[in-house]
Design a protein around this motif. Structure first.
Motif, mmCIF file in Angstrom:
data_model
loop_
_atom_site.group_PDB
_atom_site.id
_atom_site.type_symbol
_atom_site.label_atom_id
_atom_site.label_comp_id
_atom_site.label_asym_id
_atom_site.label_seq_id
_atom_site.Cartn_x
_atom_site.Cartn_y
_atom_site.Cartn_z
ATOM 1 N N LEU A 57 74.160 53.634 71.826
ATOM 2 C CA LEU A 57 73.644 52.306 71.791
ATOM 3 C C LEU A 57 73.047 52.117 73.286
ATOM 4 O O LEU A 57 71.940 51.261 73.209
ATOM 5 C CB LEU A 57 74.776 51.237 71.607
ATOM 6 N N LYS A 58 73.362 52.464 74.285
ATOM 7 C CA LYS A 58 72.763 52.133 75.535
ATOM 8 C C LYS A 58 71.412 52.760 75.679
ATOM 9 O O LYS A 58 70.562 52.252 75.956
ATOM 10 C CB LYS A 58 73.658 52.660 76.649
ATOM 11 N N MET A 59 71.518 54.135 75.130
ATOM 12 C CA MET A 59 70.135 54.835 75.121
ATOM 13 C C MET A 59 69.301 54.431 74.106
ATOM 14 O O MET A 59 68.213 54.103 74.527
ATOM 15 C CB MET A 59 70.654 56.243 74.700
ATOM 16 N N ALA A 61 69.039 51.024 73.030
ATOM 17 C CA ALA A 61 68.453 49.841 73.716
ATOM 18 C C ALA A 61 67.554 50.066 74.798
ATOM 19 O O ALA A 61 66.506 49.321 75.040
ATOM 20 C CB ALA A 61 69.653 48.863 74.272
ATOM 21 N N GLU A 62 67.877 51.103 75.676
ATOM 22 C CA GLU A 62 66.881 51.274 76.999
ATOM 23 C C GLU A 62 65.590 51.856 76.336
ATOM 24 O O GLU A 62 64.694 51.400 76.758
ATOM 25 C CB GLU A 62 67.523 52.295 77.732
ATOM 26 N N ARG A 63 65.479 52.836 75.268
ATOM 27 C CA ARG A 63 64.194 53.168 74.764
ATOM 28 C C ARG A 63 63.504 52.114 74.258
ATOM 29 O O ARG A 63 62.332 51.953 74.338
ATOM 30 C CB ARG A 63 64.445 54.224 73.582
ATOM 31 N N LYS A 64 64.026 50.973 73.700
ATOM 32 C CA LYS A 64 63.433 49.645 72.895
ATOM 33 C C LYS A 64 63.413 48.628 74.179
ATOM 34 O O LYS A 64 62.607 47.707 73.671
ATOM 35 C CB LYS A 64 64.233 49.178 71.721
ATOM 36 N N SER A 65 63.758 48.956 75.288
ATOM 37 C CA SER A 65 63.548 47.935 76.519
ATOM 38 C C SER A 65 64.220 46.457 75.908
ATOM 39 O O SER A 65 63.982 45.559 76.397
ATOM 40 C CB SER A 65 62.101 47.628 76.620
ATOM 41 N N TRP A 66 65.267 46.777 75.443
ATOM 42 C CA TRP A 66 66.323 45.452 74.928
ATOM 43 C C TRP A 66 67.309 45.386 76.013
ATOM 44 O O TRP A 66 67.591 46.075 76.817
ATOM 45 C CB TRP A 66 67.033 45.902 73.729
ATOM 46 N N PRO A 67 67.561 43.922 76.103
ATOM 47 C CA PRO A 67 68.435 43.628 77.270
ATOM 48 C C PRO A 67 69.903 43.848 76.780
ATOM 49 O O PRO A 67 70.681 42.549 77.094
ATOM 50 C CB PRO A 67 67.854 42.005 77.325
ATOM 51 N N LEU A 68 70.375 44.882 76.620
ATOM 52 C CA LEU A 68 71.769 45.377 76.421
ATOM 53 C C LEU A 68 72.296 45.504 77.866
ATOM 54 O O LEU A 68 72.119 46.623 78.397
ATOM 55 C CB LEU A 68 71.831 46.503 75.463
ATOM 56 N N ALA A 69 73.016 44.451 78.169
ATOM 57 C CA ALA A 69 73.851 44.562 79.401
ATOM 58 C C ALA A 69 75.231 45.436 79.499
ATOM 59 O O ALA A 69 75.433 45.997 80.522
ATOM 60 C CB ALA A 69 74.021 43.018 79.969
ATOM 61 N N GLY A 70 75.762 45.479 78.278
ATOM 62 C CA GLY A 70 77.088 46.086 78.049
ATOM 63 C C GLY A 70 77.376 46.477 76.843
ATOM 64 O O GLY A 70 77.053 45.812 75.989
ATOM 65 N N ASP A 98 69.663 38.291 66.947
ATOM 66 C CA ASP A 98 70.449 38.479 65.794
ATOM 67 C C ASP A 98 69.814 39.882 65.196
ATOM 68 O O ASP A 98 70.627 40.804 64.511
ATOM 69 C CB ASP A 98 70.567 37.514 64.682
ATOM 70 N N ALA A 99 68.583 40.247 65.063
ATOM 71 C CA ALA A 99 67.900 41.275 64.486
ATOM 72 C C ALA A 99 68.258 42.676 65.420
ATOM 73 O O ALA A 99 68.605 43.719 64.920
ATOM 74 C CB ALA A 99 66.528 41.266 64.532
ATOM 75 N N GLN A 100 68.387 42.379 66.751
ATOM 76 C CA GLN A 100 68.634 43.466 67.679
ATOM 77 C C GLN A 100 70.366 43.791 67.431
ATOM 78 O O GLN A 100 70.545 45.005 67.412
ATOM 79 C CB GLN A 100 68.376 43.037 69.081
ATOM 80 N N ARG A 101 70.923 42.777 67.536
ATOM 81 C CA ARG A 101 72.527 42.895 67.271
ATOM 82 C C ARG A 101 72.721 43.780 65.990
ATOM 83 O O ARG A 101 73.590 44.597 65.888
ATOM 84 C CB ARG A 101 73.219 41.922 67.338
ATOM 85 N N ALA A 102 72.088 43.428 64.705
ATOM 86 C CA ALA A 102 72.292 44.130 63.808
ATOM 87 C C ALA A 102 71.654 45.633 63.682
ATOM 88 O O ALA A 102 72.313 46.184 63.153
ATOM 89 C CB ALA A 102 71.526 43.330 62.566
ATOM 90 N N ARG A 103 70.754 45.738 64.177
ATOM 91 C CA ARG A 103 70.052 47.098 64.241
ATOM 92 C C ARG A 103 71.157 47.877 65.128
ATOM 93 O O ARG A 103 71.234 49.281 64.741
ATOM 94 C CB ARG A 103 68.719 47.131 65.105
ATOM 95 N N LEU A 104 71.484 47.360 66.418
ATOM 96 C CA LEU A 104 72.582 48.250 66.918
ATOM 97 C C LEU A 104 73.980 48.665 66.244
ATOM 98 O O LEU A 104 74.182 49.629 66.389
ATOM 99 C CB LEU A 104 72.800 47.579 68.311
ATOM 100 N N ALA A 108 75.308 52.256 65.310
ATOM 101 C CA ALA A 108 76.611 52.875 65.482
ATOM 102 C C ALA A 108 77.147 53.669 64.415
ATOM 103 O O ALA A 108 78.088 54.474 64.744
ATOM 104 C CB ALA A 108 77.725 51.549 65.921
ATOM 105 N N GLU A 109 76.831 53.397 63.278
ATOM 106 C CA GLU A 109 77.148 54.155 62.124
ATOM 107 C C GLU A 109 76.474 55.445 61.986
ATOM 108 O O GLU A 109 76.966 56.070 61.174
ATOM 109 C CB GLU A 109 76.852 53.404 60.700
ATOM 110 N N ARG A 110 75.642 55.700 62.674
ATOM 111 C CA ARG A 110 74.865 57.158 62.730
ATOM 112 C C ARG A 110 74.684 57.782 64.018
ATOM 113 O O ARG A 110 73.899 58.596 64.381
ATOM 114 C CB ARG A 110 73.541 56.874 62.307
#
Length: 128
Positions: A57-59, A61-70, A98-104, A108-110
């Motif tokens: 999930l961290k990888m 989010a980084e590729r998408k430049s999303w603000p996933l802090a943890g 919400d869309a980013q959270r749903a995508r993450l 996680a399922e894959r």
């Protein structure tokens, strides 16, 4: 490719592990006859799933430049007769919509370890 080695010796149920170049210890809990010197085997399995989930999930989010802090991944393995289940709860930190959270959650399922566990894996055993 991943490699690991496990050795149990004179100390009841304590297992010295080498995973890659890392040394770990596994053991059974005291109520099962061990000394609780390290995580039990199913705890290690859950830890592997949690590590893979968090890293993936961290990888992503980084590729998408999303603000996933943890990412916090809570895992529980349960068995009821022949039925076994892993419950995974994700806590995503950061200013995600919400869309980013749903995508993450979908990602996680894959994750690689998730897919391996869901598909099962052939295990061959040889004696040396």
């Amino acid at each position: 490719m991943a490699r690991a080695h496990a050795h149990v010796g004179e100390t009841r149920y304590r297992v010295d592990l080498k995973a890659g170049h890392h040394a770990l210890v596994a053991d059974e809990h005291a109520d099962l006859g061990g000394q609780d010197a390290g995580p039990a085997p199913y705890e290690l399995l859950l830890a592997a799933l949690g590590a893979c989930t968090s890293i993936t999930l961290k990888m992503y989010a980084e590729r998408k430049s999303w603000p996933l802090a943890g990412v916090d991944v809570a895992l529980l393995f349960t068995r009821d007769g022949d039925s076994q289940k892993i419950e995974r709860t994700l806590t995503l930190e950061g200013d995600l919509d919400d869309a980013q959270r749903a995508r993450l959650a979908d990602i996680a399922e894959r994750t690689p370890v998730t897919l391996t566990l869901k598909a099962g894996v052939a295990i061959t055993t040889r004696l040396r």
